[in-house]
Enzyme design. Structure first.
Site, short mmCIF file in Angstrom:
data_model
loop_
_atom_site.label_atom_id
_atom_site.label_comp_id
_atom_site.label_asym_id
_atom_site.label_seq_id
_atom_site.Cartn_x
_atom_site.Cartn_y
_atom_site.Cartn_z
N ASP A 142 -68.38 61.47 -48.85
CA ASP A 142 -67.18 61.44 -49.81
C ASP A 142 -66.04 60.88 -49.07
O ASP A 142 -65.14 60.01 -49.62
CB ASP A 142 -66.62 63.10 -49.99
CG ASP A 142 -67.70 63.53 -51.28
OD1 ASP A 142 -68.62 63.18 -51.51
OD2 ASP A 142 -66.92 64.58 -51.81
N GLU A 190 -70.10 62.14 -61.30
CA GLU A 190 -69.78 61.32 -60.70
C GLU A 190 -70.37 59.82 -61.02
O GLU A 190 -69.57 58.99 -61.24
CB GLU A 190 -69.84 61.39 -59.17
CG GLU A 190 -69.86 60.52 -58.23
CD GLU A 190 -70.61 60.77 -57.06
OE1 GLU A 190 -69.77 60.98 -55.81
OE2 GLU A 190 -71.83 60.47 -56.88
#
Length: 386
Positions: A266, A74
């Protein structure tokens, strides 16, 4: 020109929302963007309390998850996207070399993917991949190819991007491993071995570009994936609050495995993705409605008391783990929003500094993307001559 054709992809024009709102001049906004880069990448001053990028040896570097003390695909793919937008080929190549040296897997069922978590010394915490890293790697590589040109080996950026996307779609066709997108419904998975998804992974504005630049045999899939993800987000985002769960089933209903069916860290990225999709392509007016709903939900919330919520908006006692990141993504939604709360969201972000301390990594990644986008610098880099 129709409304659907007025996005930056078609016009080449990117809004500087900060300047539009009179919060700063274009020069002041550019200086703030550069200072934010310096704070995250440790350049031009003492930024130890804010930096998330560290060099490793003479030719590599990594972004550190300062809360978990690991290196994630990420963050690495985010760092590459930041670097290409800032025209920092040196940093881009350092991050990419680290990722290919330590994260890229050449054996086993996940060969061709990247291990999602490593220690700073390069040893792997897991041999499993996370699809949000792969999709950011791919688009950052395409942008690097178009902005700087292709080199050799791992620096043949365009080929690396096309090969990675081919793996993401066709993995498992030989009986080994699984793809990152479900081939029937064209939706991205949370991880290849699970048949559910994460709404914040859905980046239809990326897929529109993959449909132009992937290998020709894969381009139809990416066009369909863009449509599928836009349709999916309408089912995953709550019709009143606009909030999305962290995990959901393919029909959009929350997946409460391990408690991830609520609005939490998220989920924040959905607002940012909605805003950027509208800025780049303006493909669906629903983005405007969704951005307005999210901002309306947070309009009466004390920024010092942001929390975890159900997608219907009921608060938990648990505070937001990344409040600065939430402020940033809500502001980035103003690329699409036209409601009464769009200005407030941007003003709050502009007044908010980057985060310090051990949880700063995720917040500051989202903060930088919002700063790029709201100053008109989160751009599509097209092939030379297009």
């Amino acid at each position: 020109m129709t409304e659907a054709k007025q996005g930056a992809f078609h016009t080449g024009q990117y809004r500087n929302v900060i300047a539009e709102l009179g919060l700063a001049s274009e020069q002041e906004a550019a200086e703030r963007l550069q200072e934010t880069w310096n704070q995250l990448f440790g350049e031009n001053g003492d930024h130890e309390e804010t930096r998330i990028y560290y060099e490793a040896g003479p030719d590599m570097g990594y972004l550190l998850d300062t809360g978990n003390l690991d290196v994630r695909t990420e963050g690495m793919s985010y760092g590459m996207m930041m670097a290409v937008q800032m025209n920092r080929k040196d940093i881009f190549d350092r991050i990419w070399r680290w990722a290919m040296t330590y994260m890229y897997m050449t054996e086993g069922e996940n060969a061709g993917y990247f291990a999602w978590s490593c220690l700073p010394d390069g040893s792997r915490n897991s041999n499993g991949p996370a699809p949000d890293g792969e999709e950011y790697f791919a688009l950052a590589l395409f942008f690097a190819s178009h902005r700087w040109g292709d080199g050799e080996g791992i620096f043949d950026y365009g080929r690396q991007a096309r090969d990675l996307l081919r793996t993401c779609l066709h993995k498992g066709e030989d009986g080994v491993g699984r793809p990152m997108w479900n081939p029937e419904n064209k939706l991205i998975k949370f991880i290849p071995i699970c048949e559910f998804t994460d709404p914040s992974y859905h980046l239809p504005h990326f897929y529109e570009l993959f449909a132009l630049w992937a290998y020709p045999e894969d381009r139809a899939f990416w066009r369909e994936a863009a449509q599928a993800s836009r349709a999916f987000l309408k089912t995953a985002c709550h019709p009143v609050t606009g909030l999305a769960p962290e995990y959901s089933f393919y029909d959009g209903t929350p997946n409460h495995v391990r408690g991830f069916g609520h609005f939490f860290s998220d989920s924040y990225r959905v607002a940012a993705n909605i805003g950027l999709d509208w800025e780049w392509f303006r493909a669906d007016p629903w983005n405007v409605k969704e951005a307005n709903l999210i901002q309306a939900f947070f309009a009466d919330k004390d920024p010092a008391d942001l929390r975890r919520y159900t997608i219907a908006g009921e608060p938990f006692d648990e505070p937001a783990l990344h409040p600065v990141g939430l402020i940033a993504t809500n502001a980035m939604a103003s690329l699409a929003a036209d409601g009464p709360h769009a200005r407030r969201a941007v003003e709050l972000f502009w007044r908010t500094p980057v985060r310090t301390g051990n949880r700063r990594y995720y917040d500051n990644c989202l903060y930088f993307f919002a700063m790029l986008a709201l100053t008109g610098n989160y751009r599509i880099w097209m092939p030379s001559g297009s």
